[in-house]
Write an enzyme that holds these catalytic residues in place. Structure first.
Site, PDB file in Angstrom:
ATOM      1  N   ALA A 177      39.664  75.377  71.481  1.00  0.00           N
ATOM      2  CA  ALA A 177      40.807  75.953  70.765  1.00  0.00           C
ATOM      3  C   ALA A 177      40.529  76.023  69.275  1.00  0.00           C
ATOM      4  O   ALA A 177      39.765  75.225  68.723  1.00  0.00           O
ATOM      5  CB  ALA A 177      42.063  75.114  71.013  1.00  0.00           C
ATOM      6  N   CYS A 178      41.167  76.998  68.624  1.00  0.00           N
ATOM      7  CA  CYS A 178      41.183  77.087  67.166  1.00  0.00           C
ATOM      8  C   CYS A 178      42.607  77.458  66.752  1.00  0.00           C
ATOM      9  O   CYS A 178      43.536  77.340  67.548  1.00  0.00           O
ATOM     10  CB  CYS A 178      40.157  78.098  66.655  1.00  0.00           C
ATOM     11  SG  CYS A 178      40.478  79.798  67.146  1.00  0.00           S
ATOM     12  N   GLN A 179      42.802  77.918  65.540  1.00  0.00           N
ATOM     13  CA  GLN A 179      44.159  78.187  65.079  1.00  0.00           C
ATOM     14  C   GLN A 179      44.743  79.457  65.680  1.00  0.00           C
ATOM     15  O   GLN A 179      45.872  79.476  66.151  1.00  0.00           O
ATOM     16  CB  GLN A 179      44.194  78.272  63.551  1.00  0.00           C
ATOM     17  CG  GLN A 179      45.597  78.332  62.953  1.00  0.00           C
ATOM     18  CD  GLN A 179      46.376  77.050  63.131  1.00  0.00           C
ATOM     19  OE1 GLN A 179      45.809  75.988  63.359  1.00  0.00           O
ATOM     20  NE2 GLN A 179      47.699  77.130  63.042  1.00  0.00           N
ATOM     21  N   GLY A 181      42.681  81.719  67.822  1.00  0.00           N
ATOM     22  CA  GLY A 181      42.042  82.087  69.068  1.00  0.00           C
ATOM     23  C   GLY A 181      40.749  82.845  68.940  1.00  0.00           C
ATOM     24  O   GLY A 181      40.073  83.073  69.953  1.00  0.00           O
ATOM     25  N   LEU A 206      46.061  77.549  68.758  1.00  0.00           N
ATOM     26  CA  LEU A 206      47.060  76.488  68.639  1.00  0.00           C
ATOM     27  C   LEU A 206      48.307  76.966  67.914  1.00  0.00           C
ATOM     28  O   LEU A 206      49.384  76.401  68.078  1.00  0.00           O
ATOM     29  CB  LEU A 206      46.449  75.292  67.905  1.00  0.00           C
ATOM     30  CG  LEU A 206      45.233  74.656  68.592  1.00  0.00           C
ATOM     31  CD1 LEU A 206      44.664  73.537  67.724  1.00  0.00           C
ATOM     32  CD2 LEU A 206      45.590  74.128  69.973  1.00  0.00           C
TER      33      LEU A 206
END
Length: 286
Positions: A177-179, A181, A206
């Site tokens: 996951a990242c901020q 996507g 996220l």
């Protein structure tokens, strides 16, 4: 495995074959990961015309590379090589089945908010170097919107794969996951090519999670971890507008006061500059 094994939920996603990738202007260097892992910056040049021409050529190349990268990433999902999870499904997997969540965000986002029990290994991180090679890139990033968005100059961590391999065996069911996507999908491509075959991508990042989806720690809500700069100070981000709609006028008044303060300071500086100009003019005439 085709799906994570949960005690109470079967994780499926009807939209797994469709992904929307946006905001690519902040992630241009992602497209170079597969073709050029040792990403380097352009040297400083004294010719303004040459810098402009090279900058335009570089942007065109990045656009072409990004388009090619998007096709590769979409193919990973479409072919089932990388499975898709919503933030809520990822939360179930982490909380109910203790599945590892790999957070690949840079430190400026991770330090604001993070998922409890997640593992943080950034694929890109804030570039603090100040040398002839990095200063032009930092200036360009600031001028092209960094001042507004608060997005710092990032550099690819060439040790990213090595760090992940050290932490997780290649048969691990790994949630990435990242901020927003996009970086996490680029990370999935790198990990898949390195031998990880049980990868799960958090669609939308996220930032798309609701408060009840994940157990979050940190000084700010998870949705606010990716904002910054002048836009955050003035409350002009989508995340803050959504919060204002829930919180009401009290929340809006804070940012209205800040905007008024900026206007007053700007007027004061303008008037001060005029007064200084008149003073200097008087000195010349006498």
């Amino acid at each position: 495995m085709e799906a994570l094994s949960l005690p109470t939920n079967s994780l499926t996603n009807s939209n797994a074959k469709y992904i929307s990738l946006s905001a690519v202007t902040n992630y241009a260097s992602l497209s170079s990961l597969q073709l050029n892992p040792s990403y380097t910056t352009r040297p400083l040049t004294l010719s303004v015309v040459r810098v402009r021409a090279e900058s335009e050529d570089y942007e065109l190349k990045q656009m072409r590379d990004m388009a090619a990268a998007r096709k590769r990433w979409e193919a990973l999902v479409r072919d089932g090589k990388v499975k898709v999870l919503t933030p809520r499904e990822a939360g179930y997997a982490v909380q109910l089945s203790n599945k590892p969540l790999l957070d690949v965000r840079p430190s400026n986002e991770h330090n604001k908010a993070w998922v409890r029990a997640s593992t943080w290994i950034p694929i890109f991180d804030v570039d603090y170097k100040l040398d002839v090679g990095t200063i032009p890139t930092k200036i360009t990033n600031f001028v092209m919107g960094g001042w507004w968005s608060g997005m710092p100059t990032l550099s690819y961590d060439s040790q990213f794969l090595a760090k992940v391999v050290e932490k997780f065996p290649k048969d691990t069911e790994l949630i990435v996951a990242c901020q927003k996507g996009l970086r996490s999908l680029a990370a999935c491509e790198l990990l898949y090519n390195a031998g990880y075959k049980n990868l799960f991508w958090v669609q939308g990042g996220l930032e798309a999670a609701e408060e009840e989806d994940l157990i979050v720690e940190g000084p700010v809500p998870l949705k606010f971890a990716g904002i910054g700069g002048v836009s955050e100070f003035l409350g002009w981000t989508d995340q803050q507008r959504a919060a204002a709609a829930k919180e009401g006028w009290g929340y809006r008044l804070v940012f209205s006061a800040r905007l008024l303060g900026v206007i007053l300071v700007g007027d004061a500086l303008f008037i001060g500059a005029q007064q200084i100009g008149r003073y200097l003019q008087d000195i010349r005439t006498h």
